[in-house]
Design a protein around this motif. Structure first.
Motif, PDB file in Angstrom:
ATOM      1  N   GLN A 184      -1.599  24.104  86.950  1.00 51.61           N
ATOM      2  CA  GLN A 184      -2.697  23.202  86.568  1.00 51.61           C
ATOM      3  C   GLN A 184      -3.174  22.370  87.759  1.00 51.61           C
ATOM      4  OE1 GLN A 184      -4.450  23.369  83.934  1.00 51.61           O
ATOM      5  NE2 GLN A 184      -3.121  24.902  82.983  1.00 51.61           N
ATOM      6  N   ARG A 185      -2.228  21.813  88.478  1.00 51.59           N
ATOM      7  CA  ARG A 185      -2.586  20.997  89.645  1.00 51.59           C
ATOM      8  C   ARG A 185      -3.318  21.836  90.693  1.00 51.59           C
ATOM      9  NH1 ARG A 185      -2.942  15.400  90.048  1.00 51.59           N
ATOM     10  NH2 ARG A 185      -1.611  14.613  88.391  1.00 51.59           N
ATOM     11  N   ASP A 217     -13.123  38.580  86.093  1.00 45.37           N
ATOM     12  CA  ASP A 217     -12.631  37.508  85.226  1.00 45.37           C
ATOM     13  C   ASP A 217     -11.472  36.764  85.872  1.00 45.37           C
ATOM     14  OD1 ASP A 217     -14.520  38.366  83.471  1.00 45.37           O
ATOM     15  OD2 ASP A 217     -13.139  39.434  82.152  1.00 45.37           O
ATOM     16  N   PHE A 218     -10.615  37.525  86.494  1.00 43.03           N
ATOM     17  CA  PHE A 218      -9.446  36.944  87.167  1.00 43.03           C
ATOM     18  C   PHE A 218      -9.875  35.945  88.238  1.00 43.03           C
ATOM     19  CE2 PHE A 218      -6.114  37.547  90.555  1.00 43.03           C
ATOM     20  CZ  PHE A 218      -5.084  36.920  89.882  1.00 43.03           C
ATOM     21  N   ILE A 219     -10.843  36.347  89.048  1.00 45.33           N
ATOM     22  CA  ILE A 219     -11.332  35.469  90.119  1.00 45.33           C
ATOM     23  C   ILE A 219     -12.043  34.253  89.542  1.00 45.33           C
ATOM     24  CG2 ILE A 219     -12.865  35.269  92.113  1.00 45.33           C
ATOM     25  CD1 ILE A 219     -10.561  37.048  92.727  1.00 45.33           C
ATOM     26  N   VAL A 220     -12.908  34.488  88.573  1.00 47.53           N
ATOM     27  CA  VAL A 220     -13.658  33.370  87.997  1.00 47.53           C
ATOM     28  C   VAL A 220     -12.698  32.345  87.398  1.00 47.53           C
ATOM     29  CG1 VAL A 220     -15.191  32.697  86.119  1.00 47.53           C
ATOM     30  CG2 VAL A 220     -15.769  34.662  87.545  1.00 47.53           C
ATOM     31  N   LYS A 221     -11.741  32.840  86.621  1.00 44.02           N
ATOM     32  CA  LYS A 221     -10.831  31.925  85.928  1.00 44.02           C
ATOM     33  C   LYS A 221     -10.004  31.086  86.908  1.00 44.02           C
ATOM     34  CE  LYS A 221      -7.074  31.738  82.598  1.00 44.02           C
ATOM     35  NZ  LYS A 221      -5.925  32.493  82.028  1.00 44.02           N
ATOM     36  N   PHE A 266      -7.805  27.838  92.278  1.00 42.91           N
ATOM     37  CA  PHE A 266      -6.427  28.114  92.678  1.00 42.91           C
ATOM     38  C   PHE A 266      -6.389  28.770  94.054  1.00 42.91           C
ATOM     39  CE2 PHE A 266      -2.724  30.904  92.882  1.00 42.91           C
ATOM     40  CZ  PHE A 266      -1.708  30.022  92.570  1.00 42.91           C
ATOM     41  N   PHE A 267      -7.379  29.594  94.334  1.00 40.71           N
ATOM     42  CA  PHE A 267      -7.370  30.358  95.581  1.00 40.71           C
ATOM     43  C   PHE A 267      -7.882  29.573  96.782  1.00 40.71           C
ATOM     44  CE2 PHE A 267      -7.813  33.776  92.302  1.00 40.71           C
ATOM     45  CZ  PHE A 267      -6.526  34.251  92.432  1.00 40.71           C
ATOM     46  N   ASP A 268      -8.099  28.294  96.617  1.00 40.62           N
ATOM     47  CA  ASP A 268      -8.545  27.516  97.775  1.00 40.62           C
ATOM     48  C   ASP A 268      -7.507  27.603  98.888  1.00 40.62           C
ATOM     49  OD1 ASP A 268      -6.556  25.468  97.478  1.00 40.62           O
ATOM     50  OD2 ASP A 268      -8.013  24.086  98.347  1.00 40.62           O
ATOM     51  N   PHE A 269      -6.271  27.835  98.504  1.00 44.45           N
ATOM     52  CA  PHE A 269      -5.204  28.083  99.481  1.00 44.45           C
ATOM     53  C   PHE A 269      -5.610  29.178 100.472  1.00 44.45           C
ATOM     54  CE2 PHE A 269      -1.292  30.307 100.769  1.00 44.45           C
ATOM     55  CZ  PHE A 269      -0.500  29.254 101.188  1.00 44.45           C
ATOM     56  N   PHE A 270      -6.290  30.190  99.949  1.00 43.79           N
ATOM     57  CA  PHE A 270      -6.716  31.304 100.800  1.00 43.79           C
ATOM     58  C   PHE A 270      -7.793  30.871 101.776  1.00 43.79           C
ATOM     59  CE2 PHE A 270      -5.004  35.194  98.683  1.00 43.79           C
ATOM     60  CZ  PHE A 270      -4.248  34.535  97.737  1.00 43.79           C
ATOM     61  N   ARG A 271      -8.684  30.038 101.306  1.00 44.37           N
ATOM     62  CA  ARG A 271      -9.764  29.587 102.166  1.00 44.37           C
ATOM     63  C   ARG A 271      -9.222  28.697 103.283  1.00 44.37           C
ATOM     64  NH1 ARG A 271     -12.390  27.636  97.208  1.00 44.37           N
ATOM     65  NH2 ARG A 271     -11.388  29.423  96.215  1.00 44.37           N
ATOM     66  N   VAL A 272      -8.299  27.808 102.917  1.00 42.69           N
ATOM     67  CA  VAL A 272      -7.732  26.894 103.901  1.00 42.69           C
ATOM     68  C   VAL A 272      -6.915  27.643 104.952  1.00 42.69           C
ATOM     69  CG1 VAL A 272      -6.136  24.973 104.224  1.00 42.69           C
ATOM     70  CG2 VAL A 272      -7.709  24.968 102.284  1.00 42.69           C
ATOM     71  N   ASN A 273      -6.016  28.490 104.493  1.00 41.30           N
ATOM     72  CA  ASN A 273      -5.131  29.215 105.410  1.00 41.30           C
ATOM     73  C   ASN A 273      -5.742  30.522 105.898  1.00 41.30           C
ATOM     74  OD1 ASN A 273      -3.569  27.228 104.199  1.00 41.30           O
ATOM     75  ND2 ASN A 273      -1.697  28.362 104.564  1.00 41.30           N
ATOM     76  N   GLU A 274      -7.018  30.640 105.746  1.00 42.09           N
ATOM     77  CA  GLU A 274      -7.758  31.872 106.041  1.00 42.09           C
ATOM     78  C   GLU A 274      -7.079  32.750 107.088  1.00 42.09           C
ATOM     79  OE1 GLU A 274     -12.599  32.626 106.218  1.00 42.09           O
ATOM     80  OE2 GLU A 274     -11.718  30.649 106.299  1.00 42.09           O
ATOM     81  N   GLN A 275      -6.821  32.172 108.239  1.00 40.79           N
ATOM     82  CA  GLN A 275      -6.287  32.971 109.343  1.00 40.79           C
ATOM     83  C   GLN A 275      -4.933  33.588 109.000  1.00 40.79           C
ATOM     84  OE1 GLN A 275      -8.457  33.454 111.590  1.00 40.79           O
ATOM     85  NE2 GLN A 275      -9.822  31.775 111.120  1.00 40.79           N
ATOM     86  N   PHE A 315     -13.956  34.486 101.331  1.00 41.24           N
ATOM     87  CA  PHE A 315     -13.920  34.302  99.889  1.00 41.24           C
ATOM     88  C   PHE A 315     -15.307  33.903  99.408  1.00 41.24           C
ATOM     89  CE2 PHE A 315     -11.900  33.131  95.930  1.00 41.24           C
ATOM     90  CZ  PHE A 315     -10.806  33.992  95.941  1.00 41.24           C
ATOM     91  N   PRO A 316     -15.804  34.563  98.372  1.00 42.39           N
ATOM     92  CA  PRO A 316     -17.172  34.282  97.922  1.00 42.39           C
ATOM     93  C   PRO A 316     -17.297  32.886  97.336  1.00 42.39           C
ATOM     94  CG  PRO A 316     -16.052  35.695  96.358  1.00 42.39           C
ATOM     95  CD  PRO A 316     -15.147  35.574  97.544  1.00 42.39           C
ATOM     96  N   GLN A 317     -18.512  32.372  97.335  1.00 43.18           N
ATOM     97  CA  GLN A 317     -18.733  31.077  96.725  1.00 43.18           C
ATOM     98  C   GLN A 317     -18.947  31.244  95.227  1.00 43.18           C
ATOM     99  OE1 GLN A 317     -21.415  30.435 100.237  1.00 43.18           O
ATOM    100  NE2 GLN A 317     -21.224  28.326  99.511  1.00 43.18           N
ATOM    101  N   LYS A 318     -18.507  30.252  94.513  1.00 39.02           N
ATOM    102  CA  LYS A 318     -18.463  30.359  93.062  1.00 39.02           C
ATOM    103  C   LYS A 318     -19.808  30.728  92.447  1.00 39.02           C
ATOM    104  CE  LYS A 318     -15.998  28.422  89.237  1.00 39.02           C
ATOM    105  NZ  LYS A 318     -14.936  27.489  88.843  1.00 39.02           N
TER     106      LYS A 318
END
Lengths: 205, 205
Positions: A21-22, A96-100, A104-113, A179-182
């Motif tokens: 949730q967090r 659906d998985f990505i949208v939902k 949560f996946f902001d971790f991927f954007r931050v740690n991109e490299q 990562f695509p934008q919402k």
DNA sequence: TTTTGATAATTTTGTTTAAATAGTCAGTAA
DNA sequence: TTACTGACTATTTAAACAAAATTATCAAAA
């Protein structure tokens, strides 16, 4: 398989839920271990009793989500009427998985490299499941004679998945990203369906 | 069009050439204005007489390269025997362009997030040229009856270009990136040709 | 075995300073 | 008037340090 007691497993799950949730609402870096702990009215130290560190906790949540995704995919691709339907299912389930779980996946954007290896293993596992299921679908359809014979189904599926993924990385639009934008997710989704349509026709007689 | 004298234009060109060599070998951030100036045995101040700042100089070189690329593409796609050949040309010309100037584009990798608008305009110009030329190719082939009728050629070309571009952004391989790694360029190139092959078949009767 | 409060270790954030580099300008030469 | 420069200023980058926030540990209690 799991070595802990039932009680332990239950608590572990509760922690995973709270963490999920967090992470979902605030992202990885804006979530502190203290917050997760106090959401559950527990001490932060207890989190470290169940999980070695913060990233492992995140990864555990990720693993759980991936497991659900994979189950979903397997049950849906267990049987299908035609090749296109099989691929459409894959595209929809992933969408659906990505949208939902988008935030949560902001971790991927931050740690991109440099994502941790464990994350890559999970991504790879998902990818392999997709490969196996979809390759099987192609093989079956080829044997039925519904499409042209295919030397190497894996190669075709790999190519198509790459192409579908590529639709989300439009070279032209400002503000690139892995990562695509919402806001673009729905547009991407329909482009994918169109690409799939043409691609599948290319496989037919 | 150009407001300077011939002499000025010649010197401008010399500066562009010297800058291009530096940017190509060392990348944008490892190239100093002093180095470009002394390559030409000129004072740094003179560079600022011809170009407002470093990024404008880089962009001017970029613009020149883009112009050459576009000319290349136009002369090649001016006439073609069949649709596939047209697209193969586009893929090959772009491949060569990227391979040849690979290090020049390190600017893109460094500024990944926010490229200057002017750069985006150049990228957009390239993209639009591709769109126009390839859409025309589709239209012609559709009118000849060599492929199925197409409502909106632009949409198809856009989709295909996205898909082709996507091949360079394999979702699975470690070390993501907006920009492919040099060692992968040939593999990407052949994947693109395969994708094109299937896609074109999907457009045919 | 599970839990915690207190504490240690690490990471992040912000600040300062020095060096490197970008960019300006008054003035010279053709 | 146009092309050019040396000497100067302004800005950016980097390194070093301190303070604050957060992660992670551990001895001891429940």
């Amino acid at each position: 398989m799991s070595s802990g007691s039932d009680q332990q497993d239950i608590k572990r799950e509760k922690i995973l839920d709270a963490a999920y949730q967090r992470f979902l609402h605030y992202g990885y870096s804006k979530t502190t271990m203290n917050e997760i702990a106090s959401d559950l009215s527990l001490s932060k130290a207890l989190l470290y009793y169940y999980f070695p560190d913060k990233s492992q906790l995140y990864i555990a949540v990720m693993r759980k989500l991936a497991g659900e995704y994979i189950d979903n995919l397997q049950s849906r691709l267990n049987k299908f009427d035609n090749l296109k339907e099989a691929f459409v299912s894959q595209i929809n389930i992933k969408h659906d998985f990505i949208v939902k779980n988008y935030n949560f996946f902001d971790f991927f954007r931050v740690n991109e490299q440099n994502l941790p290896d464990t994350i890559w293993e999970i991504i790879t596992e998902i990818h392999q499941t997709e490969m196996v299921l979809l390759s099987a679908a192609i093989k079956i359809e080829a044997e039925k004679g519904n499409i042209k014979p295919v030397d190497n189904p894996g190669e075709i599926v790999d190519l198509l998945l790459d192409a579908l993924h590529g639709v989300s990385v439009s070279a032209v639009s400002h503000k690139k990203v892995m990562f695509p934008q919402k806001e673009h997710l729905d547009e991407i989704h329909s482009k994918r369906l169109l690409l799939l349509d043409i691609f599948i026709k290319g496989l037919m007689y």
